[in-house]
Design a protein around this motif. Structure first.
Motif, PDB file in Angstrom:
ATOM      1  N   ASP A 176      52.871  55.359   0.353  1.00  0.00           N
ATOM      2  CA  ASP A 176      52.413  54.838  -0.939  1.00  0.00           C
ATOM      3  C   ASP A 176      52.171  53.327  -0.896  1.00  0.00           C
ATOM      4  O   ASP A 176      52.658  52.598  -1.743  1.00  0.00           O
ATOM      5  CB  ASP A 176      53.456  55.165  -2.016  1.00  0.00           C
ATOM      6  CG  ASP A 176      52.914  55.016  -3.434  1.00  0.00           C
ATOM      7  OD1 ASP A 176      51.704  55.236  -3.631  1.00  0.00           O
ATOM      8  OD2 ASP A 176      53.699  54.688  -4.344  1.00  0.00           O
ATOM      9  N   ARG A 177      51.373  52.859   0.095  1.00  0.00           N
ATOM     10  CA  ARG A 177      51.069  51.430   0.150  1.00  0.00           C
ATOM     11  C   ARG A 177      49.816  51.128  -0.685  1.00  0.00           C
ATOM     12  O   ARG A 177      48.714  51.030  -0.202  1.00  0.00           O
ATOM     13  CB  ARG A 177      50.868  50.954   1.593  1.00  0.00           C
ATOM     14  CG  ARG A 177      50.481  49.478   1.705  1.00  0.00           C
ATOM     15  CD  ARG A 177      51.491  48.543   1.084  1.00  0.00           C
ATOM     16  NE  ARG A 177      52.698  48.461   1.907  1.00  0.00           N
ATOM     17  CZ  ARG A 177      53.873  48.049   1.437  1.00  0.00           C
ATOM     18  NH1 ARG A 177      54.019  47.707   0.157  1.00  0.00           N
ATOM     19  NH2 ARG A 177      54.923  48.000   2.230  1.00  0.00           N
ATOM     20  N   LYS A 178      50.045  51.022  -1.985  1.00  0.00           N
ATOM     21  CA  LYS A 178      48.988  50.602  -2.904  1.00  0.00           C
ATOM     22  C   LYS A 178      48.823  49.088  -2.840  1.00  0.00           C
ATOM     23  O   LYS A 178      49.720  48.351  -2.430  1.00  0.00           O
ATOM     24  CB  LYS A 178      49.340  50.995  -4.340  1.00  0.00           C
ATOM     25  CG  LYS A 178      49.464  52.478  -4.607  1.00  0.00           C
ATOM     26  CD  LYS A 178      49.785  52.693  -6.083  1.00  0.00           C
ATOM     27  CE  LYS A 178      49.786  54.170  -6.466  1.00  0.00           C
ATOM     28  NZ  LYS A 178      50.963  54.880  -5.929  1.00  0.00           N
ATOM     29  N   GLY A 179      47.658  48.607  -3.316  1.00  0.00           N
ATOM     30  CA  GLY A 179      47.466  47.170  -3.401  1.00  0.00           C
ATOM     31  C   GLY A 179      48.471  46.512  -4.317  1.00  0.00           C
ATOM     32  O   GLY A 179      48.935  45.403  -4.060  1.00  0.00           O
ATOM     33  N   GLY A 180      48.833  47.200  -5.409  1.00  0.00           N
ATOM     34  CA  GLY A 180      49.784  46.641  -6.359  1.00  0.00           C
ATOM     35  C   GLY A 180      51.195  46.546  -5.835  1.00  0.00           C
ATOM     36  O   GLY A 180      52.053  45.945  -6.482  1.00  0.00           O
ATOM     37  N   ASP A 203      54.276  63.184   9.240  1.00  0.00           N
ATOM     38  CA  ASP A 203      53.354  62.072   9.057  1.00  0.00           C
ATOM     39  C   ASP A 203      52.865  62.031   7.612  1.00  0.00           C
ATOM     40  O   ASP A 203      52.215  62.964   7.141  1.00  0.00           O
ATOM     41  CB  ASP A 203      52.164  62.227  10.003  1.00  0.00           C
ATOM     42  CG  ASP A 203      51.148  61.097   9.841  1.00  0.00           C
ATOM     43  OD1 ASP A 203      51.494  60.062   9.243  1.00  0.00           O
ATOM     44  OD2 ASP A 203      50.011  61.255  10.316  1.00  0.00           O
ATOM     45  N   LYS A 204      53.199  60.956   6.910  1.00  0.00           N
ATOM     46  CA  LYS A 204      52.820  60.818   5.501  1.00  0.00           C
ATOM     47  C   LYS A 204      52.092  59.497   5.239  1.00  0.00           C
ATOM     48  O   LYS A 204      51.889  59.135   4.079  1.00  0.00           O
ATOM     49  CB  LYS A 204      54.074  60.846   4.614  1.00  0.00           C
ATOM     50  CG  LYS A 204      54.817  62.172   4.604  1.00  0.00           C
ATOM     51  CD  LYS A 204      54.115  63.181   3.732  1.00  0.00           C
ATOM     52  CE  LYS A 204      54.933  64.463   3.619  1.00  0.00           C
ATOM     53  NZ  LYS A 204      54.251  65.467   2.766  1.00  0.00           N
ATOM     54  N   LEU A 205      51.693  58.780   6.283  1.00  0.00           N
ATOM     55  CA  LEU A 205      51.152  57.437   6.092  1.00  0.00           C
ATOM     56  C   LEU A 205      49.906  57.456   5.206  1.00  0.00           C
ATOM     57  O   LEU A 205      48.879  58.030   5.545  1.00  0.00           O
ATOM     58  CB  LEU A 205      50.815  56.813   7.448  1.00  0.00           C
ATOM     59  CG  LEU A 205      50.347  55.354   7.419  1.00  0.00           C
ATOM     60  CD1 LEU A 205      51.419  54.445   6.830  1.00  0.00           C
ATOM     61  CD2 LEU A 205      49.966  54.888   8.820  1.00  0.00           C
ATOM     62  N   ARG A 206      50.045  56.827   4.034  1.00  0.00           N
ATOM     63  CA  ARG A 206      48.923  56.635   3.107  1.00  0.00           C
ATOM     64  C   ARG A 206      48.941  55.159   2.710  1.00  0.00           C
ATOM     65  O   ARG A 206      49.923  54.679   2.142  1.00  0.00           O
ATOM     66  CB  ARG A 206      49.046  57.529   1.864  1.00  0.00           C
ATOM     67  CG  ARG A 206      48.852  59.000   2.134  1.00  0.00           C
ATOM     68  CD  ARG A 206      48.633  59.796   0.841  1.00  0.00           C
ATOM     69  NE  ARG A 206      49.774  59.738  -0.030  1.00  0.00           N
ATOM     70  CZ  ARG A 206      50.797  60.609  -0.018  1.00  0.00           C
ATOM     71  NH1 ARG A 206      50.802  61.588   0.860  1.00  0.00           N
ATOM     72  NH2 ARG A 206      51.787  60.489  -0.868  1.00  0.00           N
ATOM     73  N   THR A 207      47.849  54.471   2.981  1.00  0.00           N
ATOM     74  CA  THR A 207      47.871  53.026   2.822  1.00  0.00           C
ATOM     75  C   THR A 207      46.485  52.483   2.518  1.00  0.00           C
ATOM     76  O   THR A 207      45.473  53.089   2.880  1.00  0.00           O
ATOM     77  CB  THR A 207      48.412  52.360   4.105  1.00  0.00           C
ATOM     78  OG1 THR A 207      48.339  50.941   3.985  1.00  0.00           O
ATOM     79  CG2 THR A 207      47.618  52.778   5.334  1.00  0.00           C
ATOM     80  N   LEU A 208      46.452  51.336   1.879  1.00  0.00           N
ATOM     81  CA  LEU A 208      45.212  50.610   1.679  1.00  0.00           C
ATOM     82  C   LEU A 208      44.885  49.733   2.881  1.00  0.00           C
ATOM     83  O   LEU A 208      43.787  49.191   2.971  1.00  0.00           O
ATOM     84  CB  LEU A 208      45.330  49.734   0.418  1.00  0.00           C
ATOM     85  CG  LEU A 208      44.060  49.073  -0.119  1.00  0.00           C
ATOM     86  CD1 LEU A 208      43.061  50.118  -0.578  1.00  0.00           C
ATOM     87  CD2 LEU A 208      44.390  48.112  -1.250  1.00  0.00           C
ATOM     88  N   LEU A 209      45.788  49.609   3.834  1.00  0.00           N
ATOM     89  CA  LEU A 209      45.655  48.626   4.908  1.00  0.00           C
ATOM     90  C   LEU A 209      45.086  49.219   6.204  1.00  0.00           C
ATOM     91  O   LEU A 209      45.515  48.873   7.307  1.00  0.00           O
ATOM     92  CB  LEU A 209      47.017  47.971   5.187  1.00  0.00           C
ATOM     93  CG  LEU A 209      47.687  47.298   3.982  1.00  0.00           C
ATOM     94  CD1 LEU A 209      49.018  46.681   4.391  1.00  0.00           C
ATOM     95  CD2 LEU A 209      46.773  46.239   3.375  1.00  0.00           C
ATOM     96  N   TRP A 210      44.072  50.065   6.074  1.00  0.00           N
ATOM     97  CA  TRP A 210      43.512  50.696   7.261  1.00  0.00           C
ATOM     98  C   TRP A 210      42.624  49.755   8.070  1.00  0.00           C
ATOM     99  O   TRP A 210      42.153  50.123   9.149  1.00  0.00           O
ATOM    100  CB  TRP A 210      42.705  51.931   6.872  1.00  0.00           C
ATOM    101  CG  TRP A 210      43.547  53.107   6.473  1.00  0.00           C
ATOM    102  CD1 TRP A 210      43.613  53.688   5.256  1.00  0.00           C
ATOM    103  CD2 TRP A 210      44.435  53.844   7.317  1.00  0.00           C
ATOM    104  NE1 TRP A 210      44.501  54.742   5.263  1.00  0.00           N
ATOM    105  CE2 TRP A 210      45.018  54.856   6.519  1.00  0.00           C
ATOM    106  CE3 TRP A 210      44.809  53.742   8.654  1.00  0.00           C
ATOM    107  CZ2 TRP A 210      45.944  55.765   7.024  1.00  0.00           C
ATOM    108  CZ3 TRP A 210      45.731  54.649   9.152  1.00  0.00           C
ATOM    109  CH2 TRP A 210      46.283  55.642   8.342  1.00  0.00           C
ATOM    110  N   GLY A 211      42.389  48.545   7.580  1.00  0.00           N
ATOM    111  CA  GLY A 211      41.533  47.620   8.321  1.00  0.00           C
ATOM    112  C   GLY A 211      42.097  47.201   9.665  1.00  0.00           C
ATOM    113  O   GLY A 211      41.366  46.662  10.501  1.00  0.00           O
TER     114      GLY A 211
END
Length: 278
Positions: A176-180, A203-211
């Motif tokens: 749950d890596r949201k921007g907020g 594996d549950k990695l969900r993130t906005l930081l895929w860059g």
């Protein structure tokens, strides 16, 4: 939400008064509930904690206020927040505000220092034009439609502070890596909060930081991961907070990162991003 501290006491600003033992105040101080963060899925209470004339705002999340989830065991979210803090501190990254376990008005739970003076725009932005030389510091992640109907790209900053959080999220398996959940500070550091959905054995990695996906690990990062893998003190802390399977999965994620030598990517799938992304 802003809260004014009393004379001689720190506000929520990170490290504003270095001589204060923030963890001791959080753990032993008198906790007064002043409000509730209504946008949070679980009970998240805005409080003030005071001890020996020192006071500052904090967040208290009682285990009794955790909403049942279909994929995480009931009553474990506070422990996962504590485990995330333990990993951050053991690595020397100091990415998570000071966090302790304590009793409060609604029972046992997690208590964390409230951080003021953050500016999300330093970490996340919307690009309205295709990336150029000026915007190369930003990593586009999602196509979005703006309120006027025009198109844009939701992007995160490509600097080292967010890269370190991306590495942290990979080893704690943050779902749950949201921007907020990013807190950019005036001194350039970026903290992360809301780590209840971490350390799952799958594996549950969900993130906005895929860059940062597939970027090679630096020698410093490899050294930090190796030390975490062999840290017996950290293992003892995590054993008291996680299940044996979750602790073993934590070790296996570090082993996999060291073996592959790159930050994880979505493996050809659509990038798993939490919703809402901010």
């Amino acid at each position: 939400m802003n809260e004014t501290a009393g004379p001689g006491a720190p506000t929520g600003s990170a490290d504003e008064v270095a001589t204060v033992d923030v963890e001791r105040v959080l753990r032993e101080g008198e906790l007064t509930v002043e409000g509730r963060l209504t946008e949070a899925s679980n009970a998240t209470l805005y409080c003030r904690v005071e001890l020996d004339g020192v006071g500052f705002p904090c967040v208290y999340k009682p285990v009794a206020g955790e909403r049942p989830l279909h994929d995480f065991p009931d009553g474990t979210l506070a422990a996962r927040e504590l485990a995330a803090y333990a990993v951050s501190e053991a690595a020397g990254w100091h990415l998570v505000p000071r966090t302790v376990e304590r009793d409060g008005p609604f029972g046992r739970g997690m208590c964390q220092q409230w951080i003021e003076e953050t500016d999300l725009s330093a970490a996340v932005t919307v690009l309205t034009d295709p990336p150029t030389d000026v915007t190369r510091q930003w990593c586009p992640i999602l196509a979005v439609q703006l309120s006027d109907g025009s198109d844009g790209l939701l992007a995160h900053h490509g600097g080292p502070e967010l890269r370190r959080i991306a590495l942290f999220d990979a080893i704690v398996n943050n779902a749950d890596r949201k921007g907020g959940h990013l807190l950019p500070l005036p001194d350039g550091r970026v903290l992360g909060i809301d780590h209840g959905l971490t350390f799952h054995a799958e594996d549950k990695l969900r993130t906005l930081l895929w860059g940062f996906a597939d970027e090679p690990l630096s020698e410093q990062e490899r050294g930090e991961l190796g030390r975490l893998r062999e840290d017996a003190g950290l293992a003892g802390q995590l054993a008291a907070l996680l299940s044996p399977g979750e602790l073993e999965a934590f070790r296996e994620r570090i082993d996999q990162l060291l073996a592959e030598g790159v930050l994880p990517g979505p493996d050809g799938r659509m990038r798993p991003v939490p919703w809402p992304p901010i």
